[in-house]
Write a protein that holds these residues in place. Structure first.
Motif, PDB file in Angstrom:
ATOM      1  N   VAL A 199       0.840  -1.199   0.000  1.00  0.00           N
ATOM      2  CA  VAL A 199       0.000   0.000   0.000  1.00  0.00           C
ATOM      3  C   VAL A 199       0.875   1.248   0.000  1.00  0.00           C
ATOM      4  CG1 VAL A 199      -1.670   1.313   1.353  1.00  0.00           C
ATOM      5  CG2 VAL A 199      -1.940  -1.155   1.099  1.00  0.00           C
ATOM      6  N   ALA A 200       1.942   1.231   0.837  1.00  0.00           N
ATOM      7  CA  ALA A 200       2.825   2.407   0.915  1.00  0.00           C
ATOM      8  C   ALA A 200       3.520   2.648  -0.425  1.00  0.00           C
ATOM      9  CB  ALA A 200       3.848   2.211   2.023  1.00  0.00           C
ATOM     10  N   LEU A 201       3.972   1.565  -1.058  1.00  0.00           N
ATOM     11  CA  LEU A 201       4.660   1.695  -2.355  1.00  0.00           C
ATOM     12  C   LEU A 201       3.714   2.239  -3.414  1.00  0.00           C
ATOM     13  CD1 LEU A 201       6.698  -1.624  -2.539  1.00  0.00           C
ATOM     14  CD2 LEU A 201       7.630   0.680  -2.378  1.00  0.00           C
ATOM     15  N   GLU A 202       2.517   1.663  -3.460  1.00  0.00           N
ATOM     16  CA  GLU A 202       1.550   2.088  -4.482  1.00  0.00           C
ATOM     17  C   GLU A 202       1.205   3.560  -4.297  1.00  0.00           C
ATOM     18  OE1 GLU A 202      -1.626  -0.671  -4.081  1.00  0.00           O
ATOM     19  OE2 GLU A 202      -0.709  -2.141  -5.423  1.00  0.00           O
ATOM     20  N   ARG A 203       1.039   3.959  -3.041  1.00  0.00           N
ATOM     21  CA  ARG A 203       0.664   5.348  -2.772  1.00  0.00           C
ATOM     22  C   ARG A 203       1.777   6.294  -3.234  1.00  0.00           C
ATOM     23  NH1 ARG A 203      -1.657   5.833   2.994  1.00  0.00           N
ATOM     24  NH2 ARG A 203      -3.180   4.467   2.024  1.00  0.00           N
ATOM     25  N   THR A 204       3.023   5.961  -2.911  1.00  0.00           N
ATOM     26  CA  THR A 204       4.145   6.819  -3.296  1.00  0.00           C
ATOM     27  C   THR A 204       4.237   6.919  -4.822  1.00  0.00           C
ATOM     28  OG1 THR A 204       5.291   6.034  -1.344  1.00  0.00           O
ATOM     29  CG2 THR A 204       6.613   7.185  -2.972  1.00  0.00           C
ATOM     30  N   ALA A 205       4.094   5.777  -5.495  1.00  0.00           N
ATOM     31  CA  ALA A 205       4.204   5.788  -6.956  1.00  0.00           C
ATOM     32  C   ALA A 205       3.093   6.613  -7.580  1.00  0.00           C
ATOM     33  CB  ALA A 205       4.152   4.353  -7.478  1.00  0.00           C
ATOM     34  N   ARG A 206       1.877   6.496  -7.034  1.00  0.00           N
ATOM     35  CA  ARG A 206       0.744   7.269  -7.556  1.00  0.00           C
ATOM     36  C   ARG A 206       0.965   8.761  -7.366  1.00  0.00           C
ATOM     37  NH1 ARG A 206      -3.049   3.469  -5.658  1.00  0.00           N
ATOM     38  NH2 ARG A 206      -3.351   4.649  -3.771  1.00  0.00           N
ATOM     39  N   GLU A 220       6.431  -2.853 -11.803  1.00  0.00           N
ATOM     40  CA  GLU A 220       7.781  -3.208 -12.230  1.00  0.00           C
ATOM     41  C   GLU A 220       8.686  -3.367 -10.998  1.00  0.00           C
ATOM     42  OE1 GLU A 220      10.528  -1.036 -15.410  1.00  0.00           O
ATOM     43  OE2 GLU A 220       8.409  -0.584 -15.647  1.00  0.00           O
ATOM     44  N   PHE A 221       8.556  -2.408 -10.072  1.00  0.00           N
ATOM     45  CA  PHE A 221       9.380  -2.393  -8.864  1.00  0.00           C
ATOM     46  C   PHE A 221       9.065  -3.614  -7.981  1.00  0.00           C
ATOM     47  CE2 PHE A 221      10.513  -0.967  -4.593  1.00  0.00           C
ATOM     48  CZ  PHE A 221      11.757  -0.412  -4.810  1.00  0.00           C
ATOM     49  N   MET A 222       7.776  -3.908  -7.833  1.00  0.00           N
ATOM     50  CA  MET A 222       7.395  -5.022  -6.947  1.00  0.00           C
ATOM     51  C   MET A 222       7.750  -6.370  -7.578  1.00  0.00           C
ATOM     52  SD  MET A 222       4.081  -3.879  -4.769  1.00  0.00           S
ATOM     53  CE  MET A 222       2.925  -3.498  -6.046  1.00  0.00           C
ATOM     54  N   PHE A 239      18.642  -2.918 -10.102  1.00  0.00           N
ATOM     55  CA  PHE A 239      17.545  -2.500 -10.988  1.00  0.00           C
ATOM     56  C   PHE A 239      17.594  -0.996 -11.219  1.00  0.00           C
ATOM     57  CE2 PHE A 239      13.035  -1.036 -11.142  1.00  0.00           C
ATOM     58  CZ  PHE A 239      12.754  -1.496 -12.405  1.00  0.00           C
ATOM     59  N   ILE A 240      17.846  -0.238 -10.138  1.00  0.00           N
ATOM     60  CA  ILE A 240      17.910   1.226 -10.267  1.00  0.00           C
ATOM     61  C   ILE A 240      19.134   1.626 -11.095  1.00  0.00           C
ATOM     62  CG2 ILE A 240      18.238   3.379  -8.978  1.00  0.00           C
ATOM     63  CD1 ILE A 240      16.564   2.110  -6.733  1.00  0.00           C
ATOM     64  N   ARG A 241      20.251   0.914 -10.915  1.00  0.00           N
ATOM     65  CA  ARG A 241      21.462   1.241 -11.654  1.00  0.00           C
ATOM     66  C   ARG A 241      21.243   1.023 -13.155  1.00  0.00           C
ATOM     67  NH1 ARG A 241      24.954  -2.354  -9.558  1.00  0.00           N
ATOM     68  NH2 ARG A 241      24.683  -1.394  -7.543  1.00  0.00           N
ATOM     69  N   ARG A 242      20.498  -0.021 -13.500  1.00  0.00           N
ATOM     70  CA  ARG A 242      20.278  -0.339 -14.917  1.00  0.00           C
ATOM     71  C   ARG A 242      19.280   0.606 -15.580  1.00  0.00           C
ATOM     72  NH1 ARG A 242      17.788  -4.829 -15.283  1.00  0.00           N
ATOM     73  NH2 ARG A 242      18.180  -5.791 -13.277  1.00  0.00           N
ATOM     74  N   GLU A 250      14.239   8.422 -10.517  1.00  0.00           N
ATOM     75  CA  GLU A 250      13.863   9.211  -9.341  1.00  0.00           C
ATOM     76  C   GLU A 250      12.719   8.520  -8.580  1.00  0.00           C
ATOM     77  OE1 GLU A 250      12.589  13.148 -10.314  1.00  0.00           O
ATOM     78  OE2 GLU A 250      11.903  13.513  -8.262  1.00  0.00           O
ATOM     79  N   ILE A 251      11.750   8.004  -9.330  1.00  0.00           N
ATOM     80  CA  ILE A 251      10.607   7.352  -8.692  1.00  0.00           C
ATOM     81  C   ILE A 251      11.043   6.043  -8.037  1.00  0.00           C
ATOM     82  CG2 ILE A 251       8.402   6.226  -9.182  1.00  0.00           C
ATOM     83  CD1 ILE A 251       8.136   8.492 -11.400  1.00  0.00           C
ATOM     84  N   PHE A 252      11.904   5.293  -8.711  1.00  0.00           N
ATOM     85  CA  PHE A 252      12.361   4.024  -8.132  1.00  0.00           C
ATOM     86  C   PHE A 252      13.181   4.272  -6.865  1.00  0.00           C
ATOM     87  CE2 PHE A 252      11.996   2.156 -12.600  1.00  0.00           C
ATOM     88  CZ  PHE A 252      10.740   1.639 -12.312  1.00  0.00           C
ATOM     89  N   VAL A 253      13.973   5.363  -6.853  1.00  0.00           N
ATOM     90  CA  VAL A 253      14.742   5.692  -5.651  1.00  0.00           C
ATOM     91  C   VAL A 253      13.785   6.004  -4.493  1.00  0.00           C
ATOM     92  CG1 VAL A 253      16.282   7.416  -4.643  1.00  0.00           C
ATOM     93  CG2 VAL A 253      16.826   6.436  -6.857  1.00  0.00           C
TER      94      VAL A 253
END
Lengths: 272, 212
Positions: A199-206, A220-222, A239-242, A250-253
């Motif tokens: 839930v926290a991840l989805e909220r941040t991404a949204r 993709e992240f999950m 994954f972030i490096r690639r 920025e979003i993945f970080v």
């Protein structure tokens, strides 16, 4: 299939919206029309009739006669008078004020003619379907041969609609009814990620990328989180490096920081 | 003239090959909303979000089914259904060839069963929704989640009654505990000579003060 019970019939009191009787075609015209549809070997001229639209549909119709989509290579030409027309394109939700011009254009065009209901408003009334001064669709006043949905339909949709109207292509859409099977279960998405973290991840991404792209990115992240076997944070870092795109990175970080917070501290703090 | 030919050669053909060849479209194009009936739980979030009422739910109380309906002819392809769907069961696709000759073909529907309340037996929510909530709650720890899991197949009215009963029981228990504590405290103050008698006196004393 029987005509489904429409929203208009379900929410509107019957007397609030005027229900006109559509013009009926007689048998001779119907036969001529069937012959026209099968043995047409010449260009068709289209007349555009706006019955209370927003002009979005008109822009797309003119978009489809530009060189990019060039409907004139099929012989479809937009003409300025219904007297020259083989095809009538009705746009707009049929407002009370525009009903008579619509009916007069239909009567002025020589038989047999093809009527196209263009755009969401033309097909059903669109977002104006329950307006008191709108009659909700072209088929309320004239018999319609082809419905082209879209708000507005793109030039490609228009070209396809004309191909269906002239019998060159078959329609792809058919009414379907899905019935729930016994024991059918909706999948829990990403069951490998703990619920509160998900839930926290989805909220941040949204928050960072909006609903559609945020969802794509967080999925993709999950997938990376779930795919990692031992070193989860290592996999995320890799994954972030690639990732080449700085906006995605920025979003993945930010998502990685959410995971960090859940591992080091408590993800529920202040995020509930 | 030669210059014109050169220019024409350089420009190439602007006209697309569609409909003789598939039209290349953007992967994020807002085309036909595609509904995944297996992933859908009939929660009606899309029906609430739809600004054009192109998506709506209809309930058949006799058959105990809830039906998800869409009319592509009314859809304005805004993508709000996709945004609101919690289970990724609807997504706008790249499909744009939607023209039909019969209006009935613009309509799709999916029928879902409704769960009956385990207390009163009345149907109250889509079965798949209750089922999914149970599996999500299984992942969550905590007493609140445990209580939610216990009353998952109970309708809101019955759940309210159960909540009230539970609140009353815990209230009674708390009152009894407070009372018991007071009794023991008073007994301790009285020195334990005549615990029962002292408690009675203390009780009598407080109530008498209340009256005064």
């Amino acid at each position: 299939m029987a005509e489904p019970l429409d929203m208009t019939e379900r929410v509107l009191p019957a007397g609030l919206q005027y229900q006109p009787t559509p013009i009926q075609l007689d048998e001779k015209v119907k036969a001529a029309k069937a012959a026209l549809a099968t043995s047409i070997r010449r260009s068709v001229y289209a007349y555009r009739c706006d019955l209370g639209g927003c002009n979005g549909c008109e822009i797309e119709i003119f978009g489809s006669i530009t060189p990019v989509f060039d409907t004139e290579r099929f012989g479809v030409k937009v003409v300025p008078s219904p007297r020259q027309a083989d095809v009538l394109i009705y746009t707009g939700a049929v407002t009370r004020a525009m009903r008579m011009p619509g009916i007069r254009a239909f009567q002025a065009a020589p038989d047999p003619k093809i009527v196209i209901s263009y755009g969401a408003c033309g097909c059903t009334g669109g977002i104006f379907y329950d307006n008191y001064c709108v009659w909700g669709g072209t088929d309320k006043i004239v018999p319609v041969d082809v419905y082209i949905p879209g708000c507005p339909p793109s030039p490609a949709q228009t070209v396809y609609g004309f191909a269906v109207a002239l019998g060159l292509l078959d329609q792809k859409l058919h009414a379907t009814t899905d019935v729930e099977k016994d024991g059918e279960e909706a999948p829990v998405l990403h069951p490998g990620v703990p619920y509160r973290l998900r839930v926290a991840l989805e909220r941040t991404a949204r928050q960072m990328a909006g609903y559609r792209y945020g969802r794509d990115l967080v999925n993709e992240f999950m997938d990376v989180l779930e795919g990692a076997r031992y070193d989860v944070m290592g996999a995320v870092d890799e994954f972030i490096r690639r990732c080449d795109d700085p906006r995605r990175r920025e979003i993945f970080v930010a998502l990685r920081q959410v995971v960090d917070a859940s591992v080091v501290g408590d993800v529920n703090d202040g995020r509930r | 003239m030669l210059k014109l030919w050169k220019l024409e050669r350089k420009t190439g053909e602007a006209t697309v090959a569609y409909p003789f060849a598939p039209l290349p479209v953007n992967k994020d194009m807002r085309g036909k909303p595609v509904h995944d009936a297996a992933a859908c739980v009939a929660c009606a979030a899309c029906a609430v979000a739809c600004p054009a009422d192109a998506i709506w739910m209809s309930v058949d109380p006799d058959a105990e089914t809830i039906t998800w309906n869409i009319n592509y002819g009314r859809c304005i392809f805004c993508g709000r259904c996709e945004e609101s769907c919690p289970f990724e069961a609807i997504r706008l696709s790249q499909e744009f060839e939607l023209a039909v000759t019969s209006k009935a073909d613009l309509h799709d529907q999916a029928v879902y069963k409704i769960q009956e309340c385990s207390v009163c037996g009345r149907p109250f929510a889509p079965r798949k929704e209750v089922d999914l909530a149970r599996r999500v709650l299984d992942q969550v720890v905590g007493s609140a989640a445990a209580w939610q899991r216990d009353v998952l197949d109970v309708c809101p009215a019955c759940r309210r009654r159960l909540d009230a009963q539970r609140a009353k029981a815990s209230c009674d228990a708390a009152n009894a505990a407070v009372l018991l504590e007071a009794i023991e405290r008073d007994a301790a103050q009285a020195g334990g000579a005549d615990a029962a008698g002292a408690t009675d006196a203390a009780d009598g004393g407080t109530s008498a003060e209340g009256v005064r």
